[in-house]
Design a protein around this motif. Structure first.
Motif, PDB file in Angstrom:
ATOM      1  N   SER A   9      -5.915   2.035   1.853  1.00 22.01           N
ATOM      2  CA  SER A   9      -4.661   1.633   2.498  1.00 22.01           C
ATOM      3  C   SER A   9      -4.880   1.325   3.974  1.00 22.01           C
ATOM      4  CB  SER A   9      -3.616   2.749   2.366  1.00 22.01           C
ATOM      5  OG  SER A   9      -3.258   2.950   1.031  1.00 22.01           O
ATOM      6  N   ALA A  10      -5.650   2.177   4.650  1.00 19.53           N
ATOM      7  CA  ALA A  10      -5.898   1.979   6.083  1.00 19.53           C
ATOM      8  C   ALA A  10      -6.626   0.663   6.344  1.00 19.53           C
ATOM      9  CB  ALA A  10      -6.706   3.151   6.641  1.00 19.53           C
ATOM     10  N   THR A  25       0.806  -1.223   0.000  1.00 22.49           N
ATOM     11  CA  THR A  25       0.000   0.000   0.000  1.00 22.49           C
ATOM     12  C   THR A  25       0.841   1.275   0.000  1.00 22.49           C
ATOM     13  OG1 THR A  25      -0.151   0.038   2.413  1.00 22.49           O
ATOM     14  CG2 THR A  25      -1.896  -1.136   1.210  1.00 22.49           C
ATOM     15  N   LEU A  26       2.137   1.162   0.079  1.00 29.56           N
ATOM     16  CA  LEU A  26       3.012   2.342   0.130  1.00 29.56           C
ATOM     17  C   LEU A  26       2.731   3.328  -0.994  1.00 29.56           C
ATOM     18  CD1 LEU A  26       5.476   3.930   1.197  1.00 29.56           C
ATOM     19  CD2 LEU A  26       6.898   2.464  -0.228  1.00 29.56           C
ATOM     20  N   VAL A  27       2.583   2.838  -2.193  1.00 33.19           N
ATOM     21  CA  VAL A  27       2.354   3.709  -3.342  1.00 33.19           C
ATOM     22  C   VAL A  27       1.053   4.494  -3.189  1.00 33.19           C
ATOM     23  CG1 VAL A  27       1.224   1.954  -4.783  1.00 33.19           C
ATOM     24  CG2 VAL A  27       2.441   3.830  -5.862  1.00 33.19           C
ATOM     25  N   PHE A  28       0.065   3.904  -2.527  1.00 35.80           N
ATOM     26  CA  PHE A  28      -1.234   4.559  -2.387  1.00 35.80           C
ATOM     27  C   PHE A  28      -1.241   5.585  -1.252  1.00 35.80           C
ATOM     28  CE2 PHE A  28      -2.140   0.347  -4.214  1.00 35.80           C
ATOM     29  CZ  PHE A  28      -2.680   0.758  -5.410  1.00 35.80           C
ATOM     30  N   TRP A  29      -0.804   5.173  -0.049  1.00 33.16           N
ATOM     31  CA  TRP A  29      -0.878   6.127   1.052  1.00 33.16           C
ATOM     32  C   TRP A  29       0.134   7.244   0.923  1.00 33.16           C
ATOM     33  CZ3 TRP A  29       3.424   6.408   4.043  1.00 33.16           C
ATOM     34  CH2 TRP A  29       4.166   5.256   4.305  1.00 33.16           C
ATOM     35  N   SER A  30       1.281   6.983   0.310  1.00 36.40           N
ATOM     36  CA  SER A  30       2.239   8.083   0.115  1.00 36.40           C
ATOM     37  C   SER A  30       1.686   9.088  -0.894  1.00 36.40           C
ATOM     38  CB  SER A  30       3.603   7.553  -0.309  1.00 36.40           C
ATOM     39  OG  SER A  30       3.526   6.883  -1.560  1.00 36.40           O
ATOM     40  N   SER A  31       1.045   8.599  -1.945  1.00 38.70           N
ATOM     41  CA  SER A  31       0.424   9.493  -2.924  1.00 38.70           C
ATOM     42  C   SER A  31      -0.747  10.249  -2.306  1.00 38.70           C
ATOM     43  CB  SER A  31      -0.054   8.680  -4.137  1.00 38.70           C
ATOM     44  OG  SER A  31      -0.754   9.496  -5.040  1.00 38.70           O
ATOM     45  N   GLY A  32      -1.566   9.555  -1.520  1.00 40.33           N
ATOM     46  CA  GLY A  32      -2.699  10.202  -0.862  1.00 40.33           C
ATOM     47  C   GLY A  32      -2.259  11.291   0.097  1.00 40.33           C
ATOM     48  N   LEU A  33      -1.215  11.016   0.878  1.00 43.49           N
ATOM     49  CA  LEU A  33      -0.703  12.033   1.804  1.00 43.49           C
ATOM     50  C   LEU A  33      -0.100  13.221   1.058  1.00 43.49           C
ATOM     51  CD1 LEU A  33       0.910   9.831   4.601  1.00 43.49           C
ATOM     52  CD2 LEU A  33      -1.192  11.216   4.750  1.00 43.49           C
ATOM     53  N   ALA A  34       0.625  12.946  -0.016  1.00 40.27           N
ATOM     54  CA  ALA A  34       1.207  14.037  -0.812  1.00 40.27           C
ATOM     55  C   ALA A  34       0.099  14.931  -1.363  1.00 40.27           C
ATOM     56  CB  ALA A  34       2.063  13.472  -1.944  1.00 40.27           C
ATOM     57  N   LYS A  35      -0.968  14.325  -1.862  1.00 40.49           N
ATOM     58  CA  LYS A  35      -2.099  15.101  -2.389  1.00 40.49           C
ATOM     59  C   LYS A  35      -2.810  15.865  -1.274  1.00 40.49           C
ATOM     60  CE  LYS A  35      -3.215  12.147  -6.367  1.00 40.49           C
ATOM     61  NZ  LYS A  35      -1.935  11.440  -6.386  1.00 40.49           N
ATOM     62  N   ILE A  84     -10.421  15.008  -4.046  1.00 39.79           N
ATOM     63  CA  ILE A  84     -10.867  14.550  -2.723  1.00 39.79           C
ATOM     64  C   ILE A  84     -11.210  13.064  -2.769  1.00 39.79           C
ATOM     65  CG2 ILE A  84     -12.739  14.749  -1.023  1.00 39.79           C
ATOM     66  CD1 ILE A  84     -12.743  17.814  -1.715  1.00 39.79           C
ATOM     67  N   ALA A  85     -11.900  12.637  -3.810  1.00 41.91           N
ATOM     68  CA  ALA A  85     -12.261  11.223  -3.951  1.00 41.91           C
ATOM     69  C   ALA A  85     -11.022  10.353  -4.075  1.00 41.91           C
ATOM     70  CB  ALA A  85     -13.181  11.027  -5.148  1.00 41.91           C
ATOM     71  N   VAL A  86     -10.047  10.794  -4.855  1.00 41.19           N
ATOM     72  CA  VAL A  86      -8.803  10.035  -5.027  1.00 41.19           C
ATOM     73  C   VAL A  86      -8.074   9.910  -3.695  1.00 41.19           C
ATOM     74  CG1 VAL A  86      -6.487  10.133  -6.063  1.00 41.19           C
ATOM     75  CG2 VAL A  86      -8.517  10.524  -7.478  1.00 41.19           C
ATOM     76  N   ILE A  87      -7.970  11.025  -2.970  1.00 44.54           N
ATOM     77  CA  ILE A  87      -7.302  11.007  -1.662  1.00 44.54           C
ATOM     78  C   ILE A  87      -8.022  10.038  -0.723  1.00 44.54           C
ATOM     79  CG2 ILE A  87      -6.823  12.379   0.412  1.00 44.54           C
ATOM     80  CD1 ILE A  87      -6.442  14.799  -1.572  1.00 44.54           C
TER      81      ILE A  87
END
Length: 123
Positions: free
Chosen positions: A47-48, A3-13, A37-40
């Motif tokens: 990921s959570a 999930t690293l790719v997802f939560w790191s991207s979500g946090l960056a956004k 917002i939906a993507v984040i």
């Protein structure tokens, strides 16, 4: 790690929302702010769920669908030529590999829940 790719991207956004909006606009996704917002939400909530071990199938499924949807939006290699097409095809294949990993996580998560349920019921 999956999930690293997802939560790191979500946090960056999340922490740079104007750039997230610009990214949505770049890919022609409108309205850009609600889409961002939906993507984040999908990236962080999915990921959570996977990381927490609760409703893993839902988190992995949401991330998998999201990942497949990014291919025609951001990696449409079939509409390109040359080196650009080749690179985008590699990204698309990578995305499909991640989806495969998410499928395995979802299956194993359901199996683990099924095995634990009778044990917990008897406790």
């Amino acid at each position: 790690m999956l999930t690293l790719v997802f939560w790191s991207s979500g946090l960056a956004k999340l922490f740079d929302f104007p750039t997230a909006i610009a990214e949505m606009e770049h890919y022609g996704l409108a309205p850009a702010a609600p889409t961002a917002i939906a993507v984040i939400f999908v990236q962080l909530a999915g990921s959570a769920l996977v990381i927490s071990g609760r409703h893993i199938w839902l988190g992995a499924g949401a991330l998998g669908v999201f990942t497949v949807l990014t291919i025609p939006i951001a990696h449409a290699f079939w509409s390109m030529s040359g080196q650009a097409a080749f690179l985008e095809m590699l990204f698309a294949i990578e995305h499909l590999s991640v989806v495969g990993g998410l499928m395995i996580v979802a299956i194993l998560g359901r199996r683990t829940a099924a095995v634990q349920a009778p044990v917990l019921a008897g406790a």
